[in-house]
Design a protein around this motif. Sequence first.
Motif, PDB file in Angstrom:
ATOM      1  N   TRP A   7      19.006  38.573  43.023  1.00 30.76           N
ATOM      2  CA  TRP A   7      18.315  37.457  42.386  1.00 30.76           C
ATOM      3  C   TRP A   7      16.837  37.682  42.666  1.00 30.76           C
ATOM      4  N   PRO A   8      15.940  37.360  41.734  1.00 28.70           N
ATOM      5  CA  PRO A   8      14.527  37.722  41.911  1.00 28.70           C
ATOM      6  C   PRO A   8      13.793  36.850  42.933  1.00 28.70           C
ATOM      7  N   THR A   9      14.067  37.115  44.173  1.00 32.98           N
ATOM      8  CA  THR A   9      13.380  36.504  45.309  1.00 32.98           C
ATOM      9  C   THR A   9      12.672  37.625  46.070  1.00 32.98           C
ATOM     10  N   PRO A  10      11.834  37.300  47.055  1.00 28.64           N
ATOM     11  CA  PRO A  10      11.194  38.387  47.812  1.00 28.64           C
ATOM     12  C   PRO A  10      12.190  39.393  48.384  1.00 28.64           C
ATOM     13  N   ASN A  11      13.287  38.927  48.941  1.00 31.12           N
ATOM     14  CA  ASN A  11      14.257  39.873  49.502  1.00 31.12           C
ATOM     15  C   ASN A  11      14.928  40.705  48.420  1.00 31.12           C
ATOM     16  N   GLY A  12      15.159  40.119  47.268  1.00 31.52           N
ATOM     17  CA  GLY A  12      15.711  40.884  46.167  1.00 31.52           C
ATOM     18  C   GLY A  12      14.738  41.939  45.664  1.00 31.52           C
ATOM     19  N   HIS A  13      13.460  41.581  45.577  1.00 35.38           N
ATOM     20  CA  HIS A  13      12.452  42.522  45.091  1.00 35.38           C
ATOM     21  C   HIS A  13      12.350  43.764  45.981  1.00 35.38           C
ATOM     22  N   LYS A  14      12.580  43.603  47.266  1.00 39.64           N
ATOM     23  CA  LYS A  14      12.499  44.763  48.168  1.00 39.64           C
ATOM     24  C   LYS A  14      13.364  45.919  47.660  1.00 39.64           C
ATOM     25  N   TYR A 167       5.659  43.837  51.091  1.00 45.37           N
ATOM     26  CA  TYR A 167       4.902  43.502  49.879  1.00 45.37           C
ATOM     27  C   TYR A 167       5.394  42.224  49.193  1.00 45.37           C
ATOM     28  N   PRO A 168       6.695  42.023  48.974  1.00 47.87           N
ATOM     29  CA  PRO A 168       7.116  40.831  48.232  1.00 47.87           C
ATOM     30  C   PRO A 168       6.804  39.510  48.927  1.00 47.87           C
ATOM     31  N   TRP A 169       6.538  39.553  50.229  1.00 42.64           N
ATOM     32  CA  TRP A 169       6.258  38.322  50.961  1.00 42.64           C
ATOM     33  C   TRP A 169       4.771  37.982  51.002  1.00 42.64           C
ATOM     34  N   ILE A 170       3.925  38.824  50.416  1.00 41.26           N
ATOM     35  CA  ILE A 170       2.501  38.519  50.351  1.00 41.26           C
ATOM     36  C   ILE A 170       2.220  37.836  49.022  1.00 41.26           C
ATOM     37  N   GLY A 171       1.879  36.559  49.086  1.00 40.98           N
ATOM     38  CA  GLY A 171       1.677  35.794  47.863  1.00 40.98           C
ATOM     39  C   GLY A 171       2.959  35.446  47.158  1.00 40.98           C
ATOM     40  N   ALA A 172       4.016  35.230  47.924  1.00 40.74           N
ATOM     41  CA  ALA A 172       5.323  34.937  47.321  1.00 40.74           C
ATOM     42  C   ALA A 172       5.367  33.579  46.626  1.00 40.74           C
ATOM     43  N   ALA A 192      -3.026  48.067  45.650  1.00 37.40           N
ATOM     44  CA  ALA A 192      -2.553  49.440  45.457  1.00 37.40           C
ATOM     45  C   ALA A 192      -1.064  49.471  45.138  1.00 37.40           C
ATOM     46  N   ILE A 193      -0.283  48.645  45.827  1.00 33.77           N
ATOM     47  CA  ILE A 193       1.159  48.622  45.562  1.00 33.77           C
ATOM     48  C   ILE A 193       1.449  47.963  44.219  1.00 33.77           C
ATOM     49  N   ALA A 194       0.720  46.893  43.907  1.00 37.78           N
ATOM     50  CA  ALA A 194       0.925  46.209  42.627  1.00 37.78           C
ATOM     51  C   ALA A 194       0.669  47.139  41.443  1.00 37.78           C
ATOM     52  N   ALA A 195      -0.219  48.111  41.617  1.00 39.87           N
ATOM     53  CA  ALA A 195      -0.578  49.016  40.529  1.00 39.87           C
ATOM     54  C   ALA A 195       0.441  50.130  40.315  1.00 39.87           C
ATOM     55  N   ARG A 196       1.373  50.297  41.233  1.00 40.59           N
ATOM     56  CA  ARG A 196       2.356  51.373  41.099  1.00 40.59           C
ATOM     57  C   ARG A 196       3.298  51.066  39.924  1.00 40.59           C
ATOM     58  N   PRO A 197       3.556  52.030  39.062  1.00 43.98           N
ATOM     59  CA  PRO A 197       4.465  51.782  37.930  1.00 43.98           C
ATOM     60  C   PRO A 197       5.843  51.283  38.356  1.00 43.98           C
ATOM     61  N   ALA A 198       6.369  51.794  39.469  1.00 39.91           N
ATOM     62  CA  ALA A 198       7.691  51.344  39.924  1.00 39.91           C
ATOM     63  C   ALA A 198       7.663  49.881  40.328  1.00 39.91           C
ATOM     64  N   THR A 199       6.561  49.437  40.920  1.00 36.98           N
ATOM     65  CA  THR A 199       6.428  48.024  41.285  1.00 36.98           C
ATOM     66  C   THR A 199       6.456  47.166  40.024  1.00 36.98           C
ATOM     67  N   GLN A 200       5.743  47.587  39.017  1.00 40.56           N
ATOM     68  CA  GLN A 200       5.695  46.819  37.777  1.00 40.56           C
ATOM     69  C   GLN A 200       7.064  46.773  37.103  1.00 40.56           C
ATOM     70  N   ARG A 201       7.787  47.873  37.155  1.00 44.26           N
ATOM     71  CA  ARG A 201       9.142  47.875  36.579  1.00 44.26           C
ATOM     72  C   ARG A 201      10.064  46.955  37.372  1.00 44.26           C
ATOM     73  N   ALA A 202       9.958  47.001  38.686  1.00 39.90           N
ATOM     74  CA  ALA A 202      10.821  46.173  39.529  1.00 39.90           C
ATOM     75  C   ALA A 202      10.586  44.692  39.268  1.00 39.90           C
ATOM     76  N   TYR A 203       9.321  44.298  39.175  1.00 47.04           N
ATOM     77  CA  TYR A 203       9.022  42.878  38.991  1.00 47.04           C
ATOM     78  C   TYR A 203       9.302  42.417  37.559  1.00 47.04           C
ATOM     79  N   ALA A 204       9.297  43.339  36.613  1.00 51.58           N
ATOM     80  CA  ALA A 204       9.631  42.962  35.242  1.00 51.58           C
ATOM     81  C   ALA A 204      11.092  42.549  35.107  1.00 51.58           C
ATOM     82  N   LEU A 205      11.929  42.952  36.056  1.00 55.02           N
ATOM     83  CA  LEU A 205      13.340  42.573  36.014  1.00 55.02           C
ATOM     84  C   LEU A 205      13.537  41.078  36.254  1.00 55.02           C
TER      85      LEU A 205
END
Length: 229
Positions: A7-14, A167-172, A192-205
């Motif tokens: 589920w898209p929570t900080p722990n899920g995003h990890k 990362y997911p717990w900063i500004g959650a 820097a982490i927010a700019a990573r393509p994998a981060t953007q794909r993960a959060y788009a879910l």
Amino acid sequence: MIDLYYWPTPNGHKITLFLEEAGLEYRIHPLDIGKGDQFLPEFLAISPNNKMPAIVDHAPADGGAPVSVFESGAILLYLAEKTGRFLPADLRGRAATLEWLFWQMGGLGPMSGQMGHFNVYAPERIPYAIERYDSEVRRLHRVMDKRLAQSPYLAGEEYSIADMASYPWIGAYDRLPVDFDAFPYLQRWHQAIAARPATQRAYALGPTVNPDAGKPLDEEARRQLFGQR
């Protein structure tokens, strides 16, 4: 194939952060924690603490039967060891990564969660609790900022599972922005982490799995989430 109960929570995003970075094949099983899916018997069979995320790896390294893993830190460590990625092989690098991974699991995550609960979800404002957790999270941000003044990432020069955990717990919580003016190295790391393509794909879910994210909780969701079952 890895089954991810998510589920898209900080722990899920990890976990989606890792899976997207590593390019592993995975299948999401949405676990609506506001409806009580975490208490279903089939989920409790793999996550007895009735918390998500959890995974089932159908191709474990030993070639045996599928392996289930619960707890986000344990999942990150399992996946890092499975793939040989995002966890240094050398003694000192590994020790540093595990230090900061467990620091997140024991401190940043739980304290940020309590801060969010008493500021955002609690049915009444309790000033002592709000001040207690706000102060502790700010202290933890200060710890991170000092560390990140010394190295690009928490464990050193390379992005690792320690960063994915934190990362997911900063500004959650949108209503509780981080004081980046006070913590510039934390801000640099976060950007820097927010700019990573994998981060953007993960959060788009997130919005595809839970289109109602961010909306006020109804009474049933509160009952399921906050132990009033």
